[in-house]
Write a protein that holds these residues in place. Structure first.
Motif, short mmCIF file in Angstrom:
data_model
loop_
_atom_site.label_atom_id
_atom_site.label_comp_id
_atom_site.label_asym_id
_atom_site.label_seq_id
_atom_site.Cartn_x
_atom_site.Cartn_y
_atom_site.Cartn_z
N LEU A 171 0.86 -1.19 0.00
CA LEU A 171 0.00 0.00 0.00
C LEU A 171 0.89 1.23 0.00
O LEU A 171 1.88 1.29 0.74
N THR A 172 0.57 2.22 -0.83
CA THR A 172 1.35 3.45 -0.85
C THR A 172 0.44 4.66 -0.71
O THR A 172 -0.68 4.68 -1.24
N VAL A 173 0.91 5.67 -0.01
CA VAL A 173 0.25 6.97 0.04
C VAL A 173 1.08 7.87 -0.86
O VAL A 173 2.30 7.97 -0.68
N ASP A 174 0.44 8.53 -1.82
CA ASP A 174 1.16 9.19 -2.90
C ASP A 174 0.87 10.69 -2.96
O ASP A 174 -0.28 11.11 -2.86
N PHE A 175 1.95 11.48 -3.18
CA PHE A 175 1.82 12.93 -3.26
C PHE A 175 2.48 13.45 -4.52
O PHE A 175 3.64 13.15 -4.81
N ASP A 176 1.74 14.25 -5.28
CA ASP A 176 2.24 14.83 -6.53
C ASP A 176 3.06 16.08 -6.20
O ASP A 176 2.54 17.19 -6.18
N ASP A 177 4.35 15.88 -5.98
CA ASP A 177 5.22 17.00 -5.60
C ASP A 177 5.38 18.02 -6.73
O ASP A 177 5.65 19.20 -6.47
N HIS A 178 5.20 17.61 -7.96
CA HIS A 178 5.40 18.51 -9.10
C HIS A 178 4.31 19.57 -9.18
O HIS A 178 4.46 20.57 -9.88
N SER A 179 3.21 19.36 -8.47
CA SER A 179 2.14 20.37 -8.39
C SER A 179 1.99 20.81 -6.93
O SER A 179 0.87 20.99 -6.43
N TYR A 180 3.10 20.95 -6.26
CA TYR A 180 3.12 21.21 -4.82
C TYR A 180 2.35 22.46 -4.43
O TYR A 180 2.51 23.53 -5.01
N THR A 181 1.49 22.31 -3.43
CA THR A 181 0.92 23.43 -2.70
C THR A 181 0.90 23.03 -1.23
O THR A 181 0.84 21.83 -0.91
N GLU A 182 0.96 23.99 -0.36
CA GLU A 182 0.96 23.69 1.08
C GLU A 182 -0.32 22.98 1.50
O GLU A 182 -0.30 22.05 2.32
N LYS A 183 -1.43 23.38 0.89
CA LYS A 183 -2.73 22.77 1.21
C LYS A 183 -2.73 21.29 0.86
O LYS A 183 -3.17 20.45 1.67
N MET A 184 -2.23 20.95 -0.32
CA MET A 184 -2.22 19.55 -0.75
C MET A 184 -1.24 18.72 0.08
O MET A 184 -1.49 17.56 0.38
N TYR A 185 -0.11 19.34 0.44
CA TYR A 185 0.85 18.60 1.25
C TYR A 185 0.29 18.28 2.63
O TYR A 185 0.53 17.20 3.18
#
Length: 247
Positions: A136-150
């Motif tokens: 299982l992985t939790v995934d974050f799109d760093d290339h579209s980084y925003t503080e809210k999404m992080y």
């Protein structure tokens, strides 16, 4: 005349009897419709953590199913937020993986809103014939980084960790997922060493039968990855040069 009165009386008696019969049937159907909900609620109350591993086709899997993970995650999330977050996996993106180290396995991917493509996601890999979890992985799109999404990503990391490491307190869990994400940014791999390659991670942290490691390659998402572990699995990672941390 008397005969007509008698027939009329019979008709008047029949109507209320039929109405009562219909009411009883409606009540029965309503009770039956409520039953699955109650059973599901009971299942969520009983699913408090993911634990145990199984061997299948020379692979190692968590003994719990994807349904168990969803129920457990939502239980913890509901306690703090008074709402559930993860939808049933029948509503996730799903397909048979056709490349990489999970070729031939099912790929399930959850996003809270399919219209917002920058939202962090959860991905689960299982065999095609059942939903025991290989990873299982939790995934974050760093290339579209925003503080809210992080922050949303960190929140998903927290509740996912809570499912697999239920005996740890909130401060320990928060410290651990922050450390893992720092490791991901400190050890960025080349594109050809992406998540689906056989390239090992920099570090593997484990507790009991669950292991967690960070992974980030250029052109891909930042991942917090959770896998079932045995002594053999840990030994294999160590042999590949992975730093092992027991916590």
């Amino acid at each position: 005349m008397i005969r007509k009165i008698f027939i009329l009386c019979l008709m008047l008696c029949f109507v209320p009897l039929s109405a009562c019969g219909k009411t009883e049937k409606t009540i029965t159907l309503e009770r039956e419709a409520e039953l699955p909900v109650k059973l599901n609620e009971e299942r969520k109350d009983n699913t408090t953590k993911i634990s145990g591993v199984v061997q299948k086709d020379s692979g190692v899997y968590f003994a719990n199913t994807l349904d168990d993970f969803i129920d457990c995650y939502n239980k913890y999330y509901y306690r703090d937020n008074e709402e559930i977050y993860i939808k049933p996996y029948s509503e996730w993106y799903s397909y048979v993986q056709d490349f990489g180290r999970y070729k031939g396995d099912m790929h399930y991917e959850f996003t809270a809103d399919k219209k917002i493509w920058t939202l962090p996601t959860i991905t689960v890999y299982t065999p095609q014939d059942e939903t025991i979890m290989k990873e299982l992985t939790v995934d974050f799109d760093d290339h579209s980084y925003t503080e809210k999404m992080y922050k949303k990503y960190e929140k998903m990391c927290f509740y996912t960790m809570k499912v697999f490491f239920a005996d740890m307190d909130e401060k320990e869990l928060t410290k651990l997922y922050k450390k893992l994400n720092e490791k991901a940014y400190d050890n960025i791999f080349q594109n050809e060493q992406g998540f689906h390659s056989d390239n090992p991670p920099s570090d593997l942290y484990y507790r009991n039968e669950a292991g967690v490691y960070p992974y980030f390659a250029y052109g891909e998402s930042v991942r917090m990855c959770i896998i079932p572990v045995t002594k053999k699995v840990i030994k294999a990672y160590k042999k590949k040069g992975v730093k092992i941390h027991k916590f």
